[in-house]
Design a protein around this motif. Structure first.
Motif, PDB file in Angstrom:
ATOM      1  N   LEU A  19       0.882  -1.274   0.103  1.00 20.26           N
ATOM      2  CA  LEU A  19      -0.176  -0.182  -0.073  1.00 20.26           C
ATOM      3  C   LEU A  19       0.778   1.228   0.218  1.00 20.26           C
ATOM      4  O   LEU A  19       0.388   2.416  -0.249  1.00 20.26           O
ATOM      5  CB  LEU A  19      -1.075  -0.067   1.079  1.00 20.26           C
ATOM      6  N   GLY A  20       2.230   1.129   0.307  1.00 19.69           N
ATOM      7  CA  GLY A  20       3.261   2.194   0.158  1.00 19.69           C
ATOM      8  C   GLY A  20       2.782   3.527   0.432  1.00 19.69           C
ATOM      9  O   GLY A  20       2.235   3.749   1.634  1.00 19.69           O
ATOM     10  N   GLU A  21       2.710   4.496  -0.569  1.00 18.92           N
ATOM     11  CA  GLU A  21       2.450   6.010  -0.238  1.00 18.92           C
ATOM     12  C   GLU A  21       0.837   5.940   0.500  1.00 18.92           C
ATOM     13  O   GLU A  21       0.570   6.919   1.220  1.00 18.92           O
ATOM     14  CB  GLU A  21       2.371   6.693  -1.554  1.00 18.92           C
ATOM     15  N   TRP A  59       2.578   4.371  -6.341  1.00 17.10           N
ATOM     16  CA  TRP A  59       1.090   4.821  -6.543  1.00 17.10           C
ATOM     17  C   TRP A  59       1.159   6.114  -7.289  1.00 17.10           C
ATOM     18  O   TRP A  59       2.029   6.936  -6.913  1.00 17.10           O
ATOM     19  CB  TRP A  59       0.281   4.933  -5.161  1.00 17.10           C
ATOM     20  N   ASN A  60       0.405   6.317  -8.093  1.00 21.77           N
ATOM     21  CA  ASN A  60       0.189   7.564  -8.789  1.00 21.77           C
ATOM     22  C   ASN A  60      -0.289   8.637  -7.891  1.00 21.77           C
ATOM     23  O   ASN A  60      -0.966   8.326  -7.113  1.00 21.77           O
ATOM     24  CB  ASN A  60      -0.509   7.577 -10.180  1.00 21.77           C
ATOM     25  N   LEU A  61      -0.007   9.784  -8.177  1.00 21.93           N
ATOM     26  CA  LEU A  61      -0.357  11.116  -7.420  1.00 21.93           C
ATOM     27  C   LEU A  61      -1.791  11.317  -7.243  1.00 21.93           C
ATOM     28  O   LEU A  61      -2.531  11.673  -6.081  1.00 21.93           O
ATOM     29  CB  LEU A  61       0.154  12.359  -7.780  1.00 21.93           C
ATOM     30  N   GLU A  62      -2.905  10.694  -8.184  1.00 27.38           N
ATOM     31  CA  GLU A  62      -4.341  10.927  -8.160  1.00 27.38           C
ATOM     32  C   GLU A  62      -4.674   9.952  -6.925  1.00 27.38           C
ATOM     33  O   GLU A  62      -5.648  10.268  -6.318  1.00 27.38           O
ATOM     34  CB  GLU A  62      -5.010  10.571  -9.301  1.00 27.38           C
ATOM     35  N   GLY A  79      -3.795  -6.934  -7.577  1.00 29.52           N
ATOM     36  CA  GLY A  79      -3.785  -5.232  -7.228  1.00 29.52           C
ATOM     37  C   GLY A  79      -3.039  -4.625  -7.853  1.00 29.52           C
ATOM     38  O   GLY A  79      -2.910  -4.395  -9.009  1.00 29.52           O
ATOM     39  N   HIS A  80      -2.281  -3.645  -7.218  1.00 28.41           N
ATOM     40  CA  HIS A  80      -1.156  -2.781  -7.499  1.00 28.41           C
ATOM     41  C   HIS A  80       0.061  -3.238  -8.056  1.00 28.41           C
ATOM     42  O   HIS A  80       0.696  -4.061  -7.417  1.00 28.41           O
ATOM     43  CB  HIS A  80      -1.214  -1.484  -6.492  1.00 28.41           C
ATOM     44  N   LYS A  81       0.495  -2.869  -9.438  1.00 22.11           N
ATOM     45  CA  LYS A  81       1.663  -3.325  -9.885  1.00 22.11           C
ATOM     46  C   LYS A  81       2.922  -2.696  -9.388  1.00 22.11           C
ATOM     47  O   LYS A  81       2.619  -1.469  -9.449  1.00 22.11           O
ATOM     48  CB  LYS A  81       1.926  -3.616 -11.407  1.00 22.11           C
ATOM     49  N   MET A  82       4.039  -3.288  -9.023  1.00 24.51           N
ATOM     50  CA  MET A  82       5.190  -2.585  -8.750  1.00 24.51           C
ATOM     51  C   MET A  82       5.556  -1.427 -10.017  1.00 24.51           C
ATOM     52  O   MET A  82       5.862  -2.044 -10.974  1.00 24.51           O
ATOM     53  CB  MET A  82       6.411  -3.532  -8.387  1.00 24.51           C
ATOM     54  N   LEU A 103       6.355   1.361   7.707  1.00 20.55           N
ATOM     55  CA  LEU A 103       5.736   0.887   6.871  1.00 20.55           C
ATOM     56  C   LEU A 103       5.916  -0.612   6.448  1.00 20.55           C
ATOM     57  O   LEU A 103       4.852  -1.417   6.482  1.00 20.55           O
ATOM     58  CB  LEU A 103       5.868   1.730   5.413  1.00 20.55           C
ATOM     59  N   ALA A 104       7.094  -0.819   6.551  1.00 17.81           N
ATOM     60  CA  ALA A 104       7.493  -2.179   6.253  1.00 17.81           C
ATOM     61  C   ALA A 104       7.031  -3.207   7.317  1.00 17.81           C
ATOM     62  O   ALA A 104       6.413  -4.213   7.130  1.00 17.81           O
ATOM     63  CB  ALA A 104       8.969  -2.263   6.276  1.00 17.81           C
ATOM     64  N   ALA A 105       7.126  -2.661   8.507  1.00 15.28           N
ATOM     65  CA  ALA A 105       6.640  -3.548   9.835  1.00 15.28           C
ATOM     66  C   ALA A 105       5.232  -3.856   9.961  1.00 15.28           C
ATOM     67  O   ALA A 105       4.568  -4.940  10.082  1.00 15.28           O
ATOM     68  CB  ALA A 105       6.999  -2.813  11.002  1.00 15.28           C
ATOM     69  N   ASN A 106       4.206  -2.611   9.546  1.00 19.57           N
ATOM     70  CA  ASN A 106       2.910  -2.804   9.731  1.00 19.57           C
ATOM     71  C   ASN A 106       2.158  -1.975   8.945  1.00 19.57           C
ATOM     72  O   ASN A 106       1.034  -1.311   9.655  1.00 19.57           O
ATOM     73  CB  ASN A 106       2.757  -2.544  11.315  1.00 19.57           C
ATOM     74  N   GLY A 107       2.269  -1.741   7.759  1.00 17.88           N
ATOM     75  CA  GLY A 107       1.723  -0.541   7.063  1.00 17.88           C
ATOM     76  C   GLY A 107       1.147   0.707   7.474  1.00 17.88           C
ATOM     77  O   GLY A 107       2.103   1.138   8.276  1.00 17.88           O
ATOM     78  N   ALA A 108      -0.088   1.156   7.343  1.00 16.14           N
ATOM     79  CA  ALA A 108      -0.188   2.437   7.852  1.00 16.14           C
ATOM     80  C   ALA A 108      -0.314   2.619   9.453  1.00 16.14           C
ATOM     81  O   ALA A 108       0.152   3.525   9.959  1.00 16.14           O
ATOM     82  CB  ALA A 108      -1.935   2.573   7.420  1.00 16.14           C
ATOM     83  N   ALA A 109      -0.791   1.448  10.026  1.00 14.87           N
ATOM     84  CA  ALA A 109      -0.312   1.560  11.460  1.00 14.87           C
ATOM     85  C   ALA A 109       0.891   1.531  12.087  1.00 14.87           C
ATOM     86  O   ALA A 109       1.121   2.216  13.008  1.00 14.87           O
ATOM     87  CB  ALA A 109      -1.164   0.324  12.032  1.00 14.87           C
ATOM     88  N   GLY A 110       2.048   1.190  11.383  1.00 11.46           N
ATOM     89  CA  GLY A 110       3.263   1.215  11.554  1.00 11.46           C
ATOM     90  C   GLY A 110       3.779   2.509  11.600  1.00 11.46           C
ATOM     91  O   GLY A 110       4.566   3.174  12.514  1.00 11.46           O
ATOM     92  N   VAL A 111       3.285   3.264  10.336  1.00 10.99           N
ATOM     93  CA  VAL A 111       3.745   4.638  10.161  1.00 10.99           C
ATOM     94  C   VAL A 111       3.229   5.471  11.446  1.00 10.99           C
ATOM     95  O   VAL A 111       3.663   6.369  11.878  1.00 10.99           O
ATOM     96  CB  VAL A 111       3.280   4.946   8.840  1.00 10.99           C
ATOM     97  N   GLU A 112       1.783   5.266  11.538  1.00  6.88           N
ATOM     98  CA  GLU A 112       1.378   6.324  12.528  1.00  6.88           C
ATOM     99  C   GLU A 112       2.162   5.804  13.923  1.00  6.88           C
ATOM    100  O   GLU A 112       2.257   6.964  14.828  1.00  6.88           O
ATOM    101  CB  GLU A 112      -0.229   5.637  12.848  1.00  6.88           C
TER     102      GLU A 112
END
Ligand SMILES: Cc1cc2nc3c(=O)[nH]c(=O)nc-3n(C[C@H](O)[C@H](O)[C@H](O)COP(=O)(O)O)c2cc1C
Length: 388
Positions: A91-93, A115-118, A207-210, A344-353
């Motif tokens: 889910l990156g950015e 991911w694209n900016l939109e 889903g989303h391609k690299m 992000l690597a450890a736990n996605g959005a929750a990890g960033v938070e």
């Protein structure tokens, strides 16, 4: 906060990321140019600043909120633009944007985002800044700026320290490419990081391609995304000068932040060129190796800027106390790059938070213990510079 009771700081998250990510991906995130001298200077610079504590001041009411370019934020922490964030998590950015919005802070998104900016803008309700490279193709550059404007990005962050992309030897040794094309001798390592591999494979298939989402076969004439990194590296324009900043101002009427300033002379030129803020950065030691740590150049730049523009700083910020030191020395905000990639690597959005929360908790504790309970109460008398 993290699930495990053993995770308390950014370094703990680095450990989790290290376990989760294959070696070549961790190297891409961690690595810097050549001997990585500047990476260690960024970190060491903070150690050389001593905090001066004042006692018996009432610190029962504390507040780390502030404003950045007029936007009220819960703390002076901003997420840096980090290209290819899906390497850390599919889910990156998008995940970073959700986390920043939940935490009430600003996030900056790379021109080289996965991911694209939109899509990022649609996923995050927070305040978003767009990091721009002025590409050789000015038409492409102007199109991307227009897309950013339409999608509601509030400021442009012009990165100026990449006239060419630097030699990061870890990536050269690992044969790093986008999308990753593992070598035979890397398969064992991939299998040892099966959770990462499986998540990426699933995303690739369903889903989303690299990729680098802002570029398409149409806008950069790329027939296959297998050569994406090479094609995008060719877009960097080594001929850009201050006159291109004037061009940028003629087509963008919002705030402009110049990222990659390392000298008082360039800070003054940036103000003259109309920049609203100066972002002190050496690209986290990923471009020119051998330059000073960012915190080392902050005092002389703050002295030259004299309050005419906001000042931000990134590079080696790993503790809330680092942010406190930078603010005391004249920064309005600190930006973090690798730390939130670990989350992000450890736990996605929750990890960033969680990473943002950790830094905020550390900031609050530092400010309480040093007797300076608000952002406004921090000034140069709160620290002593002990450069060796
Ligand atoms: C993996 C990675 C990718 C990055 N990509 C970009 C980018 O696309 N544009 C940019 O301006 N800076 C980029 N940066 C630099 C960051 O914005 C920031 O300057 C740096 O990471 C700050 O140092 P820190 O990682 O020690 O916090 C990148 C950094 C990393 C680690």
């Amino acid at each position: 906060m993290a699930k495990s009771g053993r995770i308390h700081n950014v370094e703990d998250y680095r450990g989790l990321a290290h376990k989760r990510l294959p070696r070549a991906v961790m190297d891409f995130i961690e690595g810097g140019a050549e001997d990585e001298i500047t990476i260690s200077r960024n970190k060491k610079g903070f150690e050389n600043i001593h905090i001066i504590p004042r006692i018996l001041t009432d610190v029962s009411v504390r507040d780390i909120s502030t404003t950045i370019l007029g936007t009220p934020v819960s703390s002076p922490i901003v997420l840096c633009p980090v290209g290819l964030a899906t390497l850390a998590h599919p889910l990156g950015e998008v995940a970073a944007g959700i986390a920043a919005a939940n935490k009430g802070i600003i996030s900056t998104y790379s021109s080289s985002s996965s991911w694209n900016l939109e899509d990022i803008a649609a996923a995050s309700s927070g305040v978003k800044w767009f990091q721009l490279y002025i590409w050789k193709d000015r038409k492409l550059t102007a199109e991307i700026i227009e897309r950013a404007r339409k999608s509601g990005y509030q400021a442009l962050v012009l990165t100026v320290d990449v006239p060419i992309s630097a030699r990061r030897e870890r990536d050269l040794r690992n044969g790093f490419t986008i999308p990753p094309r593992p070598r035979v001798n890397q398969i064992g390592d991939l299998l040892q990081h099966f959770g990462w591999f499986y998540a990426q494979l699933k995303s690739e298939i369903t889903g989303h391609k690299m990729s680098m989402g802002n570029f398409t076969p149409e806008n950069v004439g790329m027939r296959t995304r297998l050569k994406m990194l090479e094609v995008v590296n060719e877009l960097f324009d080594p001929s850009i000068t201050w006159s291109d900043v004037a061009w940028l101002k003629s087509i963008w009427d919002g705030p402009i932040v110049i990222k990659g300033v390392m000298t008082p002379e360039d800070a003054k030129l940036a103000i003259k060129a109309g920049a609203d803020a100066i972002w002190i950065s050496n690209h986290g030691g990923r471009q020119l190796d051998g330059v000073s740590g960012t915190i080392e150049v902050l005092p002389e730049i703050a002295n030259a800027v004299k309050g005419k523009a906001e000042i931000y700083l990134d590079g080696g910020v790993r503790r809330g106390s680092d942010i406190v030191k930078a603010i005391a020395l004249g920064a309005n905000a600190c930006m973090i790059g690798r730390p939130y990639m670990y989350g992000l690597a450890a736990n996605g959005a929750a990890g960033v938070e969680s990473i943002i929360s950790i830094l905020e908790i550390e900031m609050d504790a530092t400010m309480a213990l040093m007797g300076r309970p608000t952002i406004a109460s921090l000034d140069s008398s709160s620290v002593r510079i002990n450069m060796k």
